[in-house]
Write a protein that holds these residues in place. Structure first.
Motif, PDB file in Angstrom:
ATOM      1  N   VAL A  81       0.794  -1.233   0.000  1.00  0.00           N
ATOM      2  CA  VAL A  81       0.000   0.000   0.000  1.00  0.00           C
ATOM      3  C   VAL A  81       0.825   1.282   0.000  1.00  0.00           C
ATOM      4  CG1 VAL A  81      -2.036  -1.071   1.024  1.00  0.00           C
ATOM      5  CG2 VAL A  81      -0.283  -0.112   2.520  1.00  0.00           C
ATOM      6  N   VAL A  82       2.125   1.190   0.239  1.00  0.00           N
ATOM      7  CA  VAL A  82       2.951   2.407   0.222  1.00  0.00           C
ATOM      8  C   VAL A  82       3.939   2.423  -0.938  1.00  0.00           C
ATOM      9  CG1 VAL A  82       2.734   2.806   2.706  1.00  0.00           C
ATOM     10  CG2 VAL A  82       4.691   1.515   1.832  1.00  0.00           C
ATOM     11  N   THR A  83       3.887   1.417  -1.793  1.00  0.00           N
ATOM     12  CA  THR A  83       4.791   1.333  -2.936  1.00  0.00           C
ATOM     13  C   THR A  83       4.059   1.777  -4.197  1.00  0.00           C
ATOM     14  OG1 THR A  83       5.880  -0.551  -1.890  1.00  0.00           O
ATOM     15  CG2 THR A  83       6.306  -0.199  -4.249  1.00  0.00           C
ATOM     16  N   ASP A  84       4.572   2.838  -4.834  1.00  0.00           N
ATOM     17  CA  ASP A  84       3.989   3.306  -6.099  1.00  0.00           C
ATOM     18  C   ASP A  84       4.361   2.353  -7.227  1.00  0.00           C
ATOM     19  OD1 ASP A  84       2.491   5.665  -5.616  1.00  0.00           O
ATOM     20  OD2 ASP A  84       4.340   6.808  -5.368  1.00  0.00           O
ATOM     21  N   GLN A  85       3.435   2.145  -8.136  1.00  0.00           N
ATOM     22  CA  GLN A  85       3.676   1.338  -9.327  1.00  0.00           C
ATOM     23  C   GLN A  85       3.727   2.269 -10.544  1.00  0.00           C
ATOM     24  OE1 GLN A  85       4.298  -1.896  -9.062  1.00  0.00           O
ATOM     25  NE2 GLN A  85       3.855  -1.899  -6.869  1.00  0.00           N
ATOM     26  N   ASP A  86       4.445   1.880 -11.571  1.00  0.00           N
ATOM     27  CA  ASP A  86       4.578   2.700 -12.778  1.00  0.00           C
ATOM     28  C   ASP A  86       3.230   3.006 -13.422  1.00  0.00           C
ATOM     29  OD1 ASP A  86       7.319   2.711 -12.467  1.00  0.00           O
ATOM     30  OD2 ASP A  86       7.636   1.053 -13.867  1.00  0.00           O
ATOM     31  N   TRP A  87       2.301   2.066 -13.321  1.00  0.00           N
ATOM     32  CA  TRP A  87       1.019   2.199 -14.001  1.00  0.00           C
ATOM     33  C   TRP A  87      -0.027   2.959 -13.189  1.00  0.00           C
ATOM     34  CZ3 TRP A  87      -2.574  -0.186 -10.982  1.00  0.00           C
ATOM     35  CH2 TRP A  87      -2.132  -1.196 -10.125  1.00  0.00           C
ATOM     36  N   TYR A  88       0.325   3.435 -11.988  1.00  0.00           N
ATOM     37  CA  TYR A  88      -0.635   4.140 -11.148  1.00  0.00           C
ATOM     38  C   TYR A  88      -1.108   5.432 -11.803  1.00  0.00           C
ATOM     39  CZ  TYR A  88      -0.240   1.358  -6.834  1.00  0.00           C
ATOM     40  OH  TYR A  88      -0.305   0.383  -5.883  1.00  0.00           O
ATOM     41  N   GLU A  89      -2.395   5.657 -11.729  1.00  0.00           N
ATOM     42  CA  GLU A  89      -3.007   6.923 -12.143  1.00  0.00           C
ATOM     43  C   GLU A  89      -3.082   7.823 -10.908  1.00  0.00           C
ATOM     44  OE1 GLU A  89      -4.587   7.531 -15.309  1.00  0.00           O
ATOM     45  OE2 GLU A  89      -3.816   5.649 -16.123  1.00  0.00           O
ATOM     46  N   ALA A  90      -3.667   8.991 -11.053  1.00  0.00           N
ATOM     47  CA  ALA A  90      -3.740   9.961  -9.956  1.00  0.00           C
ATOM     48  C   ALA A  90      -4.453   9.390  -8.729  1.00  0.00           C
ATOM     49  CB  ALA A  90      -4.437  11.234 -10.429  1.00  0.00           C
ATOM     50  N   GLU A  92      -4.705   6.216  -7.660  1.00  0.00           N
ATOM     51  CA  GLU A  92      -3.857   5.257  -6.946  1.00  0.00           C
ATOM     52  C   GLU A  92      -2.702   5.963  -6.232  1.00  0.00           C
ATOM     53  OE1 GLU A  92      -5.667   2.750 -10.261  1.00  0.00           O
ATOM     54  OE2 GLU A  92      -4.668   4.678 -10.228  1.00  0.00           O
ATOM     55  N   LYS A  93      -2.149   6.992  -6.867  1.00  0.00           N
ATOM     56  CA  LYS A  93      -1.062   7.743  -6.239  1.00  0.00           C
ATOM     57  C   LYS A  93      -1.559   8.472  -4.992  1.00  0.00           C
ATOM     58  CE  LYS A  93       1.787   8.264 -10.329  1.00  0.00           C
ATOM     59  NZ  LYS A  93       2.447   9.153 -11.254  1.00  0.00           N
ATOM     60  N   ALA A  94      -2.763   9.001  -5.049  1.00  0.00           N
ATOM     61  CA  ALA A  94      -3.344   9.674  -3.881  1.00  0.00           C
ATOM     62  C   ALA A  94      -3.563   8.670  -2.747  1.00  0.00           C
ATOM     63  CB  ALA A  94      -4.650  10.356  -4.264  1.00  0.00           C
ATOM     64  N   ARG A  95      -4.018   7.458  -3.097  1.00  0.00           N
ATOM     65  CA  ARG A  95      -4.227   6.416  -2.082  1.00  0.00           C
ATOM     66  C   ARG A  95      -2.895   6.052  -1.430  1.00  0.00           C
ATOM     67  NH1 ARG A  95      -5.624   0.967  -4.409  1.00  0.00           N
ATOM     68  NH2 ARG A  95      -3.377   0.869  -4.470  1.00  0.00           N
ATOM     69  N   THR A  96      -1.850   5.930  -2.234  1.00  0.00           N
ATOM     70  CA  THR A  96      -0.526   5.608  -1.687  1.00  0.00           C
ATOM     71  C   THR A  96      -0.081   6.680  -0.701  1.00  0.00           C
ATOM     72  OG1 THR A  96       0.078   4.395  -3.687  1.00  0.00           O
ATOM     73  CG2 THR A  96       1.888   5.136  -2.291  1.00  0.00           C
ATOM     74  N   GLU A  97      -0.299   7.943  -1.031  1.00  0.00           N
ATOM     75  CA  GLU A  97       0.081   9.035  -0.128  1.00  0.00           C
ATOM     76  C   GLU A  97      -0.707   8.971   1.181  1.00  0.00           C
ATOM     77  OE1 GLU A  97       2.763  10.994  -0.447  1.00  0.00           O
ATOM     78  OE2 GLU A  97       3.094   9.717  -2.192  1.00  0.00           O
ATOM     79  N   LYS A  98      -1.991   8.609   1.118  1.00  0.00           N
ATOM     80  CA  LYS A  98      -2.783   8.457   2.343  1.00  0.00           C
ATOM     81  C   LYS A  98      -2.214   7.335   3.210  1.00  0.00           C
ATOM     82  CE  LYS A  98      -7.309  10.094   0.798  1.00  0.00           C
ATOM     83  NZ  LYS A  98      -8.725   9.712   0.635  1.00  0.00           N
ATOM     84  N   PHE A  99      -1.828   6.229   2.573  1.00  0.00           N
ATOM     85  CA  PHE A  99      -1.248   5.125   3.333  1.00  0.00           C
ATOM     86  C   PHE A  99       0.103   5.507   3.931  1.00  0.00           C
ATOM     87  CE2 PHE A  99      -4.341   2.140   1.484  1.00  0.00           C
ATOM     88  CZ  PHE A  99      -4.631   1.396   2.621  1.00  0.00           C
ATOM     89  N   LYS A 100       0.886   6.320   3.231  1.00  0.00           N
ATOM     90  CA  LYS A 100       2.161   6.769   3.788  1.00  0.00           C
ATOM     91  C   LYS A 100       1.937   7.647   5.020  1.00  0.00           C
ATOM     92  CE  LYS A 100       4.923   6.430  -0.431  1.00  0.00           C
ATOM     93  NZ  LYS A 100       5.624   7.159  -1.496  1.00  0.00           N
ATOM     94  N   ALA A 101       0.925   8.498   4.986  1.00  0.00           N
ATOM     95  CA  ALA A 101       0.595   9.322   6.153  1.00  0.00           C
ATOM     96  C   ALA A 101       0.134   8.431   7.315  1.00  0.00           C
ATOM     97  CB  ALA A 101      -0.491  10.344   5.795  1.00  0.00           C
ATOM     98  N   LEU A 102      -0.642   7.402   7.001  1.00  0.00           N
ATOM     99  CA  LEU A 102      -1.093   6.453   8.023  1.00  0.00           C
ATOM    100  C   LEU A 102       0.107   5.725   8.624  1.00  0.00           C
ATOM    101  CD1 LEU A 102      -3.352   4.930   9.515  1.00  0.00           C
ATOM    102  CD2 LEU A 102      -3.479   3.390   7.536  1.00  0.00           C
TER     103      LEU A 102
END
Length: 146
Positions: A81-90, A92-102
């Protein structure tokens, strides 16, 4: 498999419990698996200083001995949940940032963190640690693996 010390990152809201602090970060946040599931804060009455055992998790959840419980590395909880993938759209990237804050909040507020998987197909996952007051709290979610 445990992380003994919380990381320090500035002022901490001493009067708010972990559950109060984490709840706003969990709004509309789903843990991905075959069935995306919500994440909720939990507390646990097992407040001893020693690490928890799988038997204690079974007792806490009132599970029969036949239910499979295992401890896994905390990194296994965060990696998907905190690792960005090359194919992520906006989105998925926003979700990753939320998980990093968590993740940052969990790491600053909970010491001695442990992650337990309970079950075999519909798996409850508990990330538990100790707050500065000694009480145990954390996160609960579910993953489905068929």
């Amino acid at each position: 498999m445990t992380n003994d010390e919380p990381k320090s990152s500035g002022p901490v809201e001493e009067n708010k419990s972990f559950c109060d602090q984490v709840s706003p970060l969990l709004t509309d946040l789903l843990y991905p698996s075959e069935s995306d599931e919500s994440i909720e804060p939990v507390t646990c009455y097992l407040n001893q200083r020693e690490l928890l055992t799988t038997s204690q998790i079974k007792d806490w959840q009132m599970l029969p001995p036949s239910v499979y419980v295992e401890e896994i590395p905390e990194a296994d909880f965060w990696e998907p949940v905190v690792t960005d993938q090359d194919w992520y759209e906006a989105e998925e990237k926003a979700r990753t940032e939320k998980f990093k804050a968590l993740q940052q909040l969990v790491e600053t507020q909970l010491a001695g963190r442990q992650v337990f998987r309970v079950g075999e197909t519909e798996i409850d996952i508990y990330l538990l640690g100790q707050q500065t007051n000694g009480e145990r709290a954390g996160l609960k979610t579910k993953v489905v693996q068929t």
